[in-house]
Write an enzyme that holds these catalytic residues in place. Sequence first.
Site, PDB file in Angstrom:
ATOM      1  N   GLU A 111       0.848  -1.199   0.000  1.00  0.00           N
ATOM      2  CA  GLU A 111       0.000   0.000   0.000  1.00  0.00           C
ATOM      3  C   GLU A 111       0.875   1.237   0.000  1.00  0.00           C
ATOM      4  OE1 GLU A 111      -1.994  -0.356   3.730  1.00  0.00           O
ATOM      5  OE2 GLU A 111      -3.254  -2.016   3.081  1.00  0.00           O
ATOM      6  N   LYS A 113       2.241   4.642   1.321  1.00  0.00           N
ATOM      7  CA  LYS A 113       2.260   5.221   2.663  1.00  0.00           C
ATOM      8  C   LYS A 113       1.901   6.691   2.517  1.00  0.00           C
ATOM      9  CE  LYS A 113       5.091   5.349   6.839  1.00  0.00           C
ATOM     10  NZ  LYS A 113       5.088   6.780   7.136  1.00  0.00           N
ATOM     11  N   ASP A 115       1.146  10.490   3.218  1.00  0.00           N
ATOM     12  CA  ASP A 115       1.817  11.420   4.118  1.00  0.00           C
ATOM     13  C   ASP A 115       0.780  12.377   4.693  1.00  0.00           C
ATOM     14  OD1 ASP A 115       3.846  12.505   5.478  1.00  0.00           O
ATOM     15  OD2 ASP A 115       4.821  13.469   3.777  1.00  0.00           O
ATOM     16  N   TYR A 223      -6.556   2.280   6.100  1.00  0.00           N
ATOM     17  CA  TYR A 223      -5.528   1.270   5.863  1.00  0.00           C
ATOM     18  C   TYR A 223      -5.553   0.124   6.867  1.00  0.00           C
ATOM     19  CZ  TYR A 223      -2.853   4.212   9.136  1.00  0.00           C
ATOM     20  OH  TYR A 223      -2.457   4.945  10.210  1.00  0.00           O
ATOM     21  N   LYS A 313      10.831   3.643   2.752  1.00  0.00           N
ATOM     22  CA  LYS A 313      10.696   5.083   2.512  1.00  0.00           C
ATOM     23  C   LYS A 313      11.221   5.491   1.142  1.00  0.00           C
ATOM     24  CE  LYS A 313       9.153   7.017   6.278  1.00  0.00           C
ATOM     25  NZ  LYS A 313       9.896   7.943   6.934  1.00  0.00           N
ATOM     26  N   CYS A 407      13.985  48.948 -12.421  1.00  0.00           N
ATOM     27  CA  CYS A 407      14.227  47.702 -13.143  1.00  0.00           C
ATOM     28  C   CYS A 407      15.713  47.328 -13.107  1.00  0.00           C
ATOM     29  CB  CYS A 407      13.756  47.840 -14.589  1.00  0.00           C
ATOM     30  SG  CYS A 407      14.231  46.425 -15.608  1.00  0.00           S
ATOM     31  N   CYS A 410      17.113  47.690 -16.888  1.00  0.00           N
ATOM     32  CA  CYS A 410      17.185  48.940 -17.653  1.00  0.00           C
ATOM     33  C   CYS A 410      17.066  50.182 -16.790  1.00  0.00           C
ATOM     34  CB  CYS A 410      16.117  48.950 -18.752  1.00  0.00           C
ATOM     35  SG  CYS A 410      14.440  49.131 -18.122  1.00  0.00           S
ATOM     36  N   CYS A 425       8.457  46.074 -14.678  1.00  0.00           N
ATOM     37  CA  CYS A 425       9.197  47.143 -15.341  1.00  0.00           C
ATOM     38  C   CYS A 425       8.279  47.670 -16.435  1.00  0.00           C
ATOM     39  CB  CYS A 425      10.483  46.580 -15.937  1.00  0.00           C
ATOM     40  SG  CYS A 425      11.184  47.633 -17.212  1.00  0.00           S
ATOM     41  N   CYS A 431      13.329  47.848 -22.660  1.00  0.00           N
ATOM     42  CA  CYS A 431      14.106  47.146 -21.631  1.00  0.00           C
ATOM     43  C   CYS A 431      14.777  45.928 -22.256  1.00  0.00           C
ATOM     44  CB  CYS A 431      13.181  46.720 -20.495  1.00  0.00           C
ATOM     45  SG  CYS A 431      13.958  45.588 -19.324  1.00  0.00           S
TER      46      CYS A 431
HETATM   47  S1  IVH Z   1      -0.183   0.627   8.909  1.00  0.00           S
HETATM   48  C1  IVH Z   1       0.128  -1.420  12.827  1.00  0.00           C
HETATM   49  N1  IVH Z   1      -0.552   1.513   6.465  1.00  0.00           N
HETATM   50  O1  IVH Z   1       2.459   5.601   8.746  1.00  0.00           O
HETATM   51  C2  IVH Z   1       0.231  -0.744  11.495  1.00  0.00           C
HETATM   52  N2  IVH Z   1       0.275   3.038   8.087  1.00  0.00           N
HETATM   53  O2  IVH Z   1       4.942   5.108  10.269  1.00  0.00           O
HETATM   54  C3  IVH Z   1       0.226   0.715  11.595  1.00  0.00           C
HETATM   55  N3  IVH Z   1       0.628   5.328   7.262  1.00  0.00           N
HETATM   56  O3  IVH Z   1       1.137   6.120  11.931  1.00  0.00           O
HETATM   57  C4  IVH Z   1       0.165   1.495  10.390  1.00  0.00           C
HETATM   58  N4  IVH Z   1      -0.069   4.950   5.196  1.00  0.00           N
HETATM   59  O4  IVH Z   1      -0.126   7.141   9.973  1.00  0.00           O
HETATM   60  C5  IVH Z   1      -0.144   1.810   7.714  1.00  0.00           C
HETATM   61  N5  IVH Z   1      -0.970   2.181   4.290  1.00  0.00           N
HETATM   62  C6  IVH Z   1      -0.572   2.466   5.522  1.00  0.00           C
HETATM   63  C7  IVH Z   1      -0.146   3.777   5.877  1.00  0.00           C
HETATM   64  C8  IVH Z   1       0.277   4.012   7.180  1.00  0.00           C
HETATM   65  C9  IVH Z   1       0.409   5.845   6.051  1.00  0.00           C
HETATM   66  C10 IVH Z   1       1.177   6.046   8.416  1.00  0.00           C
HETATM   67  C11 IVH Z   1       0.362   5.873   9.673  1.00  0.00           C
HETATM   68  C12 IVH Z   1       1.320   5.423  10.736  1.00  0.00           C
HETATM   69  C13 IVH Z   1       2.648   5.735  10.129  1.00  0.00           C
HETATM   70  C14 IVH Z   1       3.665   4.723  10.607  1.00  0.00           C
END
Ligand code: IVH
Length: 671
Positions: A111, A113, A115, A223, A313, A407, A410, A425, A431
Site C-alpha cells: 500500500e 504510505k 503522508d 488502511y 521510505k 528595473c 534597464c 518594469c 528594456c
Molecule cells: S499501517 C500497525 N498503512 O504511517 C500498522 N500506516 O509510520 C500501523 N501510514 O502512523 C500502520 N499509510 O499514519 C499503515 N498504508 C498504511 C499507511 C500508514 C500511512 C502512516 C500511519 C502510521 C505511520 C507509521
Amino acid sequence: MEVIEEVRQLRAQLLRWNKEYYQNDEPSVPDSEYDRTLNRLRALEEQYPDVFDPSSPTQRVGAAPLSTFGSVEHRLPMLSLDNAFNEDDLHHFHRRVCDRLKRQTMAYCCEPKLDGIAVSIVWEQGRLQQAATRGDGRSGEDITQNVRTIDSVPLVLSGADYPDILEVRGEIFMPRAGFETLNARARSSGEKTFVNPRNAAAGSLRQLDSRITARRPLDFCAYGLGHRESKSTLPDEHSAVMMQLGRWGIPISTLSEVVLDAAGCEDYFARLSTKRDGLPFDIDGIVFKVDSRTDQTQLGFVSRAPRWAIARKFPAQEETTTVRSVEFQVGRTGAITPVARLDPVFVGGVTVSNATLHNADEIDRLRLKVGDTVIVRRAGDVIPQIVAVVADKRPADAQAIAFPSCCPACGSAVERDPGEAVWRCLAGLVCPAQRMASLRHFVSRKAMDVEGLGEKVIEQLVERDLVKDVADIYHLDASTLESLERMGPKSAANLLQAIDSSKSSTLARFIYALGIREVGEATARQLAAHFNTLDALACATEDRLLAVNDVGAVVADHIRYFFDQAANQRTIQRLIDLGVRWPAPQKVAEGAVLAGQTWVVTGKLDGMTRDEAESALRALGANVASSVSSKTTCLLAGAGAGSKRTKAESLGIAIIDEARFDKQRKTWETA
Ligand code: IVH
C-alpha cells in the site's frame, strides 16, 4: 411549498455549493448566503424531526466551536511502523517473517504510505460516532466534529452486515491540488502559507471551529482495522477486509496490490516510484503487510511496531540548504521575479540550486534573509519552492533583501497594479531584459521554432541593438550574423536558413509567439480555431473573446489590450510584410464525428504522445482545451492523471482511458 420538498431543495443546493467551494474553487454565493441556507435547513430539521436524515449537510458542520478537544483512549493501541531503508532491509524483513512462520513463501499487501495524519474513526450501528488522533498511541484527541466535515468520510455506512462497532484506522491528508489552491489563496490575501500538504492537513484538523475545517480540502483513506464488535466475521486477508470497507463506503486505496515474497515487493516499489510524482497526493513510501491476518496475529508485535509490516521510505521531497544570494529576473511581460540561489541540494529526485520566490510579498512573508538556512520543497515537477526559514540557524551576518526600486535590467520605473503582488518594469521593449525574453519566446520551439537561435546569440543580438523588435530577425543577413562571436560562415548560413523556414508557420503558433500575457500554447490554439483569421481575432470584442474555451475575463482583457497597442499592430504588419505566413486554418468538415465537442487530454499515454492524441482529436473535429471546465465534453486520462481527473469527476464529465479511446478512435476514423 411542502416542507419535504423545501428540505430536499435546500440539501441539494448546499451540496452543490460545497462542491463549488471545495472541489472547483469557484464559490458562486457569498458565505452569508451559504450560512443563511444552512441555518434554514437546520431550523426545518429541528421543527420537523420526520425529515431528519443522518447524511444531511447539517450533520457535517457543528454549529458552535469547541473550547478544547476532549481526550479519547484507544481501545487498541495505535502503533507505528519499522522502516526499511534499502532492498537489504526488505529482504531481512521477509526472511524473518518466513522463518518465524516456517514458510517458504509469503503474500504481502502493498500500500502507498500516505503522508498525512493518522486517525481512528468509529462507526456504531453504521453511524459515525467518534474520530480521534493517534496522540501517543494510547490516547489521542477527540476530533469527531472536524472529521465529520470531510466529504469522503461516510456519516452513515452503506450496505448492511457491518459490525455493530467498527473502528477503522487510516490517514487524513490534503491532495496536492487542494493544497496549492489553499496556499495560492493565502498568498494573495497576505496570509501565512502552509509548508506542505501534511502540515496543512494537521493544521486543518487542529481547528476548534469545525466550520474552518469544513472549508479545507481534506480527504481520508483507510488502511486497517481497530476495535470491533460483531456477530459476523470478516475475511482473513487484510486485502479482502479493505475491499469490504470499500463496499461499506469507506475510502480505500486504489493502488494497493497483493504480491508474493520480497521480489514482488521490490517490483511494486519500483513501479510506484515512477508513479509517485504524478499522484494527486503526497506519499512518503510504501507499506508492506503480511496479507493473512491469522499470520499477522501469530507474528505479533515488538514494542511499538508490528512484526508483520514494514515501511520502505522514498527519497525526501524536502531538504534544508542555504540561500547564497537573491537575484531579480525580468520576464517577457516585465514581471520582476526574485530567484534564490542555493547551495545545491538533492531533493525530490533532482539537484536543486535555484528556487523561485514568486514576488516581493513572498520574501516578506518568509522573512527571508541572504545566508538563511531554508527548507526547500520539490514535489513532482513543481518548481522548487522555499517553504520556510529555519529561524534558529540564522547567521549573525545574514543580509536583508532589498527589492529593487527600479528595473534591474534597464533602470526604468517599476510599478504594481492595485491588487497584484507582482512588480513590473514599465519600459516594455525598450528594456533589454524584456526584449531578450520576448525574442527567446518568439523563436522557441512551440512558437516560431527557429532552430539554432540560442541564448548566446540572442544576448548579442539584443545587446548590439541588432534586434529591437522580434520582426528584426527577418532582416538579419549573413555578414551581420558572421560578425557575432563564435559564429562562422557555416553556422550563420544554417541560422539564416532556419530563420527563413520559420516564416511558414500556423496561425496558432503565430498567436502564441506574439507573447500576449496569459495566452499559452493551448489558448492560442483555441483562439486560432475559433477565429480562423488573425484579423478576426485582432478586432474581436471582449464578449466574443469570452465565448472561446479557456478564455476568461482576465485573458480577454490582455488580448484586447495587446491588439490595441499601436506598436504591436506595427510589429504584426512588419512580420507579415517580411513574409511570415500560415495556411488558412481548415474548417472542420461538416458532420465530423466529434464536431462541437471539447476534449481535454491529461496524464501519461502509452501508445502516443499527448500532442499526437490532441492532433487525432482535432482531426476528428473536436476542440482540445487545456483545462477541465463545465464546457468539457470528455477527458482522455492517461496514467497518473491527477487534478484534472478529480475535477472532471466532480463535474460529472465523461472520462475515458487510452485503451478505450484507441478502440473508439478506430470506429470513428472509419465512420
Ligand atoms: S499501517 C500497525 N498503512 O504511517 C500498522 N500506516 O509510520 C500501523 N501510514 O502512523 C500502520 N499509510 O499514519 C499503515 N498504508 C498504511 C499507511 C500508514 C500511512 C502512516 C500511519 C502510521 C505511520 C507509521
